[in-house]
Design an enzyme around this catalytic site. Sequence first.
Site, PDB file in Angstrom:
ATOM      1  CB  CYS A 157      16.343 -18.549   4.269  1.00  0.00           C
ATOM      2  SG  CYS A 157      14.932 -17.871   3.383  1.00  0.00           S
ATOM      3  CB  CYS A 158      14.690 -22.254   7.907  1.00  0.00           C
ATOM      4  SG  CYS A 158      15.037 -23.536   6.470  1.00  0.00           S
ATOM      5  CB  CYS A 197       9.923 -23.142   1.057  1.00  0.00           C
ATOM      6  SG  CYS A 197       9.403 -22.147   2.571  1.00  0.00           S
ATOM      7  CB  CYS A 214      13.521 -25.918   0.661  1.00  0.00           C
ATOM      8  SG  CYS A 214      14.730 -23.984   0.187  1.00  0.00           S
ATOM      9  CB  CYS A 233      13.688 -26.107   8.644  1.00  0.00           C
ATOM     10  SG  CYS A 233      12.356 -26.026   9.462  1.00  0.00           S
TER      11      CYS A 233
END
Length: 243
Positions: free
Chosen positions: A117-118, A206, A209, A234
Site C-alpha cells: 500500500c505504501c 495515514c 495505520c 514505509c
Amino acid sequence: MSTFNANQFALEFDTESPKKIIEQALAQFDNIAISFSGAEDVILIELACKVIKDRSKLQVFSLDTGRLHPETYRFIDKVNKHYGIQIDVVSPEHQALEAFVKEKGLFSFYEDGHQGCCGVRKVAPLRRKLGTLDAWITGQRKDQSPGTRNQVPVAENDQAFGTAESPLVKFNPLANWSSERVWEFIRMFDVPYNELHEKGFTSIGCEPCTRPVLPNQHEREGRWWWEEATHKECGLHAGNLQK
C-alpha cells in the site's frame, strides 16, 4: 550538482545547527525542495523562511496518500497561510491505485503488511516528484526509530531515488535533534503543529495505520502497530537506512 560531496558535507556540518545546514543546502542547490509530512517537519519550513529572501522560490511538497487524517489536511492549509507559501500536494497515480485497491482491497495491510500500500500511495509518487529535483530536505531524526534511523547523517547521496545518471542529494538537518528538542523549538517560536499531537499522536501517517501512543512508548510505536516495532519504515527512506 554532480560536484557536491555529500559525505564531506556530512562530516563538516554534523555538529552545525539545522538552520545552518538548511542555509547551506539552499545555497548549494537551486532545484531543491523540502519534504513536508504534516507533522513536525514544519520546523524545516520555519528555518528555511528565516534564511531565504524570496519565499516564492521555496519549494515544499507533501504526499497525499488519500488516507490522511482530516486534521493533517487542515494542517497543510494552515501552514500555507501561516508562511505565505503553497505546498505542492503530490497524489498517487490513479490507475495504479485503482488497480491495487481492486486487487487487494482497502485494508490489506493489516494482513500482508503495509509495504504494498505504501509503495503505491507514497513511494511511487515520491519517486515521481524526486525525479524532478537535484536535492531534497527531510525531517528524519536518529531517535525516531532505534532499529533503522540511528545512523542518519545530516547529508547523504540518496541511493534509493538517485542514480549515477541523475544523482540526488538528501539533507537531514534535524538528524541530531531529539523529540524533546523539536518540541522545545515548536513552543519557543510558536510554530504551528498538527492538532493530532494534542490527542496523543506522535508520529503521524495515514489514518488507518496511525494511532496514539501510551506514556513511555516510543514515538514510532503508533505507526503500523501490528508489525515489528523496530523496523517501521514505509519505503520513503528505507533504501538509505542502515539496519
